[in-house]
Design an enzyme around this catalytic site. Structure first.
Site, short mmCIF file in Angstrom:
data_model
loop_
_atom_site.label_atom_id
_atom_site.label_comp_id
_atom_site.label_asym_id
_atom_site.label_seq_id
_atom_site.Cartn_x
_atom_site.Cartn_y
_atom_site.Cartn_z
N ASP A 1 0.83 -1.21 0.00
CA ASP A 1 0.00 0.00 0.00
C ASP A 1 0.86 1.26 0.00
O ASP A 1 0.35 2.36 -0.13
CB ASP A 1 -0.91 -0.02 1.24
CG ASP A 1 -2.01 1.04 1.19
OD1 ASP A 1 -2.41 1.40 0.06
OD2 ASP A 1 -2.45 1.51 2.25
N SER B 1 -6.90 5.19 0.22
CA SER B 1 -7.27 3.96 -0.49
C SER B 1 -8.68 3.54 -0.07
O SER B 1 -9.04 3.61 1.10
CB SER B 1 -6.26 2.85 -0.21
OG SER B 1 -5.53 3.10 0.97
N GLN C 1 -5.84 -1.62 -6.54
CA GLN C 1 -6.42 -0.73 -5.54
C GLN C 1 -7.15 0.41 -6.22
O GLN C 1 -6.71 0.90 -7.25
CB GLN C 1 -5.31 -0.14 -4.66
CG GLN C 1 -5.78 0.86 -3.65
CD GLN C 1 -4.67 1.40 -2.75
OE1 GLN C 1 -4.32 2.57 -2.85
NE2 GLN C 1 -4.11 0.57 -1.88
C1 LIG Z 1 -13.62 9.13 3.31
C2 LIG Z 1 -14.08 7.80 2.78
C3 LIG Z 1 -13.10 7.31 1.73
C4 LIG Z 1 -15.42 7.93 2.13
O1 LIG Z 1 -16.03 8.94 2.65
P1 LIG Z 1 -17.46 9.56 2.38
O2 LIG Z 1 -18.45 8.60 1.93
O3 LIG Z 1 -17.27 10.76 1.55
O4 LIG Z 1 -17.71 9.82 3.91
P2 LIG Z 1 -18.06 11.10 4.70
O5 LIG Z 1 -17.84 10.69 6.12
O6 LIG Z 1 -19.37 11.58 4.26
O7 LIG Z 1 -16.93 12.15 4.30
C5 LIG Z 1 -15.62 12.06 4.73
C6 LIG Z 1 -14.95 13.41 4.48
O8 LIG Z 1 -14.92 13.71 3.07
C7 LIG Z 1 -15.66 14.92 2.81
N1 LIG Z 1 -16.38 14.74 1.55
C8 LIG Z 1 -17.31 13.83 1.30
N2 LIG Z 1 -17.74 13.95 0.03
C9 LIG Z 1 -17.06 15.00 -0.49
C10 LIG Z 1 -17.05 15.61 -1.76
N3 LIG Z 1 -17.84 15.17 -2.74
N4 LIG Z 1 -16.22 16.65 -1.98
C11 LIG Z 1 -15.40 17.09 -0.99
N5 LIG Z 1 -15.35 16.53 0.24
C12 LIG Z 1 -16.18 15.50 0.48
C13 LIG Z 1 -16.60 15.06 3.99
O9 LIG Z 1 -16.98 16.39 4.17
C14 LIG Z 1 -15.72 14.56 5.13
O10 LIG Z 1 -14.77 15.55 5.47
P3 LIG Z 1 -14.46 15.88 7.00
O11 LIG Z 1 -15.74 16.30 7.62
O12 LIG Z 1 -13.42 16.98 6.94
O13 LIG Z 1 -13.94 14.59 7.60
C15 LIG Z 1 -14.20 6.78 3.93
O14 LIG Z 1 -14.71 5.59 3.44
C16 LIG Z 1 -12.87 6.54 4.56
O15 LIG Z 1 -12.27 7.39 5.19
N6 LIG Z 1 -12.35 5.31 4.38
C17 LIG Z 1 -11.06 4.92 4.89
C18 LIG Z 1 -9.97 5.22 3.87
C19 LIG Z 1 -8.62 4.95 4.48
O16 LIG Z 1 -8.37 5.36 5.60
N7 LIG Z 1 -7.74 4.22 3.73
C20 LIG Z 1 -6.49 3.78 4.25
C21 LIG Z 1 -5.54 4.91 4.50
S1 LIG Z 1 -4.96 5.66 3.02
C22 LIG Z 1 -3.36 5.10 2.91
O17 LIG Z 1 -2.87 4.51 3.80
C23 LIG Z 1 -2.63 5.39 1.65
C24 LIG Z 1 -1.12 5.27 1.80
C25 LIG Z 1 -0.44 6.51 2.31
C26 LIG Z 1 1.05 6.29 2.50
C27 LIG Z 1 1.91 6.66 1.31
O18 LIG Z 1 1.82 6.03 0.26
O19 LIG Z 1 2.73 7.56 1.42
#
Ligand SMILES: CC(C)(COP(=O)(O)OP(=O)(O)OC[C@H]1O[C@@H](n2cnc3c(N)ncnc32)[C@H](O)[C@@H]1OP(=O)(O)O)[C@@H](O)C(=O)NCCC(=O)NCCSC(=O)CCCCC(=O)O
Length: 300
Positions: free
Chosen positions: A214, A235, A285
């Site tokens: 990841d 992701s 992914q």
């Molecule tokens: C956020 C996920 C992906 C889905 O969220 P959603 O259905 O949008 O949930 P909400 O709780 O309604 O919203 C969350 C957040 O996003 C904002 N939002 C929602 N829709 C929009 C939109 N159309 N435009 C703009 N902003 C929007 C909403 O306002 C909320 O904002 P907040 O209030 O400021 O929080 C959710 O399913 C999720 O978080 N899933 C987990 C994802 C995750 O954690 N994946 C693993 C970590 S990522 C990672 O590790 C990548 C590697 C990094 C390391 C590297 O490579 O360097």
């Protein structure tokens, strides 16, 4: 130093058993966004699943959805459901839970070793050997030694150096930090766990590979867009297929490409190669990618 056991084995993937099929995992490295690293959650979920299957079974695939952000302030609980034990295949479902709610749902499947006359794989891309390339940290030090480096770039790079990522990375085409030209959505890098793991425990190496896979993966989808910066990226799902035996404390080539991006999402696909050219694992992914234009220096 190279003989020190990998922290991935001593800590990150060393889950505490709380009850039958219930485990607790703690965190090591948390990325900048202050949500748990997806690879850590997938790796720990696979450890939990693997604990309930026989020694003669090997992980061959997993499919996960990240449904909520992981909270770095509390541990993660892993609840395993023994979905099916078959003659050849065994399936486990794992729920990763924080604050009483799932943050990840994962299905992992295990298979007995079976011979087959059907056997093929793609050919590993020809690339320089890891001994001839610099680590990300060495590249950053080189960049920091340039006299004309901007103060904000220096700060960003020093933050990267302070990261305690338990994996080592050697990019095949070193990134131009703060690059301004568009590139193909493809990248290649050598990767391995920091520290010693040792051969023998293939299930453990699959869990480490899940962790590693990841890292920097979704960033492949941003390579064609130097004029945009991710204001939110995470992701959404992650799938892996394990093909052969491998050691994650030895250099493996991670070949990543993004065949598609659109609708604020990006798809990435990857292949992990053993350095002798054997295809070890494949990954896919999709991630959410919400971007904003990069401000020109005059507007900063
Ligand atoms: C956020 C996920 C992906 C889905 O969220 P959603 O259905 O949008 O949930 P909400 O709780 O309604 O919203 C969350 C957040 O996003 C904002 N939002 C929602 N829709 C929009 C939109 N159309 N435009 C703009 N902003 C929007 C909403 O306002 C909320 O904002 P907040 O209030 O400021 O929080 C959710 O399913 C999720 O978080 N899933 C987990 C994802 C995750 O954690 N994946 C693993 C970590 S990522 C990672 O590790 C990548 C590697 C990094 C390391 C590297 O490579 O360097």
């Amino acid at each position: 130093l190279a003989d020190l056991k990998s922290v991935l084995v001593t800590s990150v993937l060393n889950l505490e058993m709380l009850d039958v099929d219930l485990y607790r995992g703690t965190h090591h490295w948390v990325p900048r966004g202050q949500r748990l690293f997806g690879g850590q959650i997938v790796g720990q979920a696979l450890v939990a699943a693997a604990k309930s299957v026989n020694d003669n079974l090997f992980a061959h695939s997993l499919h996960c959805y990240f449904v909520r952000a992981g909270d770095p302030k509390v541990p993660v609980l892993y609840q395993v459901e023994r979905t099916r034990d078959g003659r050849s295949f065994t399936v486990r479902s794992v729920k990763a839970i924080q604050h009483g709610q799932p943050i990840l749902i994962c299905q992992a499947s295990f298979h007995t070793l079976q011979p087959s006359p059907l056997q093929h794989q793609f050919t590993m891309p020809g690339v320089p050997q890891p001994e001839d390339l610099l680590t990300v940290e060495e590249l950053i030090h080189l960049y920091l030694s340039k006299p004309d480096i901007a103060e904000n770039a220096k700060q960003g790079l020093n933050k990267l150096l302070a990261n305690e990522v338990p994996i080592e990375v050697k990019p095949v085409n070193p990134p131009h930090f703060y690059r301004l030209s568009a590139a193909e959505p493809k990248q290649l890098f050598w990767v391995r766990a920091r520290g010693h793991i040792g051969e023998g425990n293939m299930k453990l190496h699959c869990c480490v590979a899940a962790y590693v896979s990841d890292y920097a993966f979704l960033g492949t989808a941003l390579l064609p867009y130097p004029n945009y910066r991710a204001k939110f990226s995470a992701s959404l799902d992650h799938a892996m297929w394990f093909h052969s035996t491998f050691r994650t404390d030895e250099w493996m080539l991670y070949e990543c490409e993004s065949p598609w991006a659109g609708g604020s999402r990006g798809l990435v696909q990857g292949r992990l190669w053993r350095r002798d050219g054997v295809l070890a694992a494949s990954c896919s992914q999709e991630g959410v990618l919400r971007v904003k234009p990069v401000m020109e220096p005059s507007k900063l």
